[in-house]
Design an enzyme around this catalytic site. Sequence first.
Site, PDB file in Angstrom:
ATOM      1  N   LYS A 271      41.296  34.364  37.972  1.00 19.03           N
ATOM      2  CA  LYS A 271      41.248  35.682  37.104  1.00 19.03           C
ATOM      3  C   LYS A 271      41.285  36.818  37.760  1.00 19.03           C
ATOM      4  O   LYS A 271      39.995  36.995  38.176  1.00 19.03           O
ATOM      5  CB  LYS A 271      39.912  35.195  36.108  1.00 19.03           C
TER       6      LYS A 271
ATOM      7  N   GLU B 227      30.458  36.325  46.367  1.00 16.03           N
ATOM      8  CA  GLU B 227      30.701  37.650  47.296  1.00 16.03           C
ATOM      9  C   GLU B 227      30.368  38.784  46.758  1.00 16.03           C
ATOM     10  O   GLU B 227      31.121  39.094  45.678  1.00 16.03           O
ATOM     11  CB  GLU B 227      32.026  37.661  47.957  1.00 16.03           C
TER      12      GLU B 227
ATOM     13  N   CYS C  29      33.307  46.701  49.825  1.00 16.41           N
ATOM     14  CA  CYS C  29      31.833  45.937  50.055  1.00 16.41           C
ATOM     15  C   CYS C  29      31.052  46.154  51.082  1.00 16.41           C
ATOM     16  O   CYS C  29      29.854  46.260  51.382  1.00 16.41           O
ATOM     17  CB  CYS C  29      31.934  44.568  49.222  1.00 16.41           C
TER      18      CYS C  29
ATOM     19  N   GLU D 245      24.535  50.828  45.245  1.00 15.82           N
ATOM     20  CA  GLU D 245      25.909  50.750  45.790  1.00 15.82           C
ATOM     21  C   GLU D 245      26.665  51.876  45.088  1.00 15.82           C
ATOM     22  O   GLU D 245      26.609  51.618  43.746  1.00 15.82           O
ATOM     23  CB  GLU D 245      26.627  49.327  45.651  1.00 15.82           C
TER      24      GLU D 245
END
Length: 489
Positions: free
Chosen positions: A184, A260, A294, A393
């Site tokens: 997906k 992750e 990331c 973040e």
Amino acid sequence: MSSFTDGLDVNLIDGKLVPASGGGTFETLNPATEEVLGAAADGTGADLDAAIGAARRAFDTTDWSTDPAFRARCLRQLQAGLTAHVEELRELTIAEVGAPRFLTTFAQLEAPIADLGYVADLAESYEWQTDLGAAKPAGVPSHRYLLREATGVVGAITPWNFPNQINLAKVGPALASGCTVVLKPPPDTPWIAAALARIAAEETDLPPGVFNVVNSSDHAIGAQLSTDPRVDLVSFTGSTATGRKVMASAAETLKKVFLELGGKSAFIVLDDADLAGAAGLAAFTACTHAGQGCAITTRLLVPRAQYDEAVEATAATMSMLAAGDPQDSGTVCGPVISARQRDRIEGYLRLAQEEGGSFATGGGRPADRDKGFFIEPTLITGLDNSSRVAQEEIFGPVLVILPHDGDDDAVRIANDSPYGLSGAVQSGDVDRAWAVARKVRTGTMGVNGGVWYGGDVPFGGYKASGIGRESGVLGFEEYLEAKSVAVGL
Ligand code: NAD
């Protein structure tokens, strides 16, 4: 764009390239120009349901999970198909992801294609059965074995920032292990996944149902993969907030989850390092792909006595790496993926000022770009590690520079984060750098400019950065179950 991108408005379900049920489509954009590239299939819950059913059937009723040589052959065909189309994929990656051209020769495209060879080899060389020897547990003579077996149906959910890399880093090991897969992809980069689906369907012998791809404009559709009892494992890459939801909803059917997630990694400069070189490397890293990685180091920790000098050197490099056209081979910082992401980053830039910070360079949209979702490389000064811009973040070309008072203090600040994905340390003394690298609680560390990326190198996070490891033997084993067998003697 080109004949290669004609007909990417399809999903791959049970071996067939099909439009979405109901025929819905949605637009995919070029983030550097805001132009519509074309239409992607707007998959529905019914499409995902069919894909999961096909993957379940392929796992339960074919030899896929027990024939590693065949799996290796299919993966090499997939690698060859992607390689044959690498130039078209490069143009697509630049156009749809806004990835700077130079990165497509590495992690945005060519490296993950090369890494398929690693997992194909692993399927053939892996020790699927280990002899644990004879023993007499409870006085019963027994010969014990450990078997490693594919976990089953994998639901793979991926983000947009490195779509080739992340799609292939899940699909490759999952297929090599003998699992079947429903991918997906994110709504921002559907064509990258549709191109993979088409190459898999047209240029490999992958049996129907083994690999399925369902694009959709609806983020929530991914939740079906974490609730459907026919899915055995969810392999998710994305934000920590979504990762939490995936894990919570997977709990109901006790699926394995492999996560992750986000990061806020520290680049530590020790007082014996070459400050100008370290500042340049930190600036380059923070600007690469507009900071949309990331594992990018987004906090720069420098000795307090060298703070002003470090600000000057870092800002000088960041202002040279101005946001630019990803088509140009010299561009390091391209656009961010969407207006939504640009607005979110701008919200953080306002927050930095509200928190009392200043900008040594950048701080908003570049004046010379009236189209595209661009943010200037920005260096935030004058804040400490407790500020929200140092804790959260941002996912843009934004670096926060913080002073430290020696090696232990630098480690303390690096670890004072909910995340633990990556990091870097620079020192004139490699033993000193090693000592720091060992103490930072994070899944990867670059020491004195070392690059850890590779198909054979496990990657993942401590703390809120995730559970499990992608790539390498550890990444492959995420997709395996263990079965211990004892034969009475
Ligand atoms: P996101 O969490 O918004 O979306 C990731 C994927 O999850 C998308 O496919 C999305 O459609 C899907 N999704 C959304 N809601 C869902 C739900 N409730 N259930 C199941 N699936 C759902 O992340 P993003 O904005 O696409 O990507 C950026 C994030 O990804 C950043 O936080 C970044 O750090 C992280 N990331 C992590 C890694 C890593 O390896 N650790 C790599 C790349 C990106």
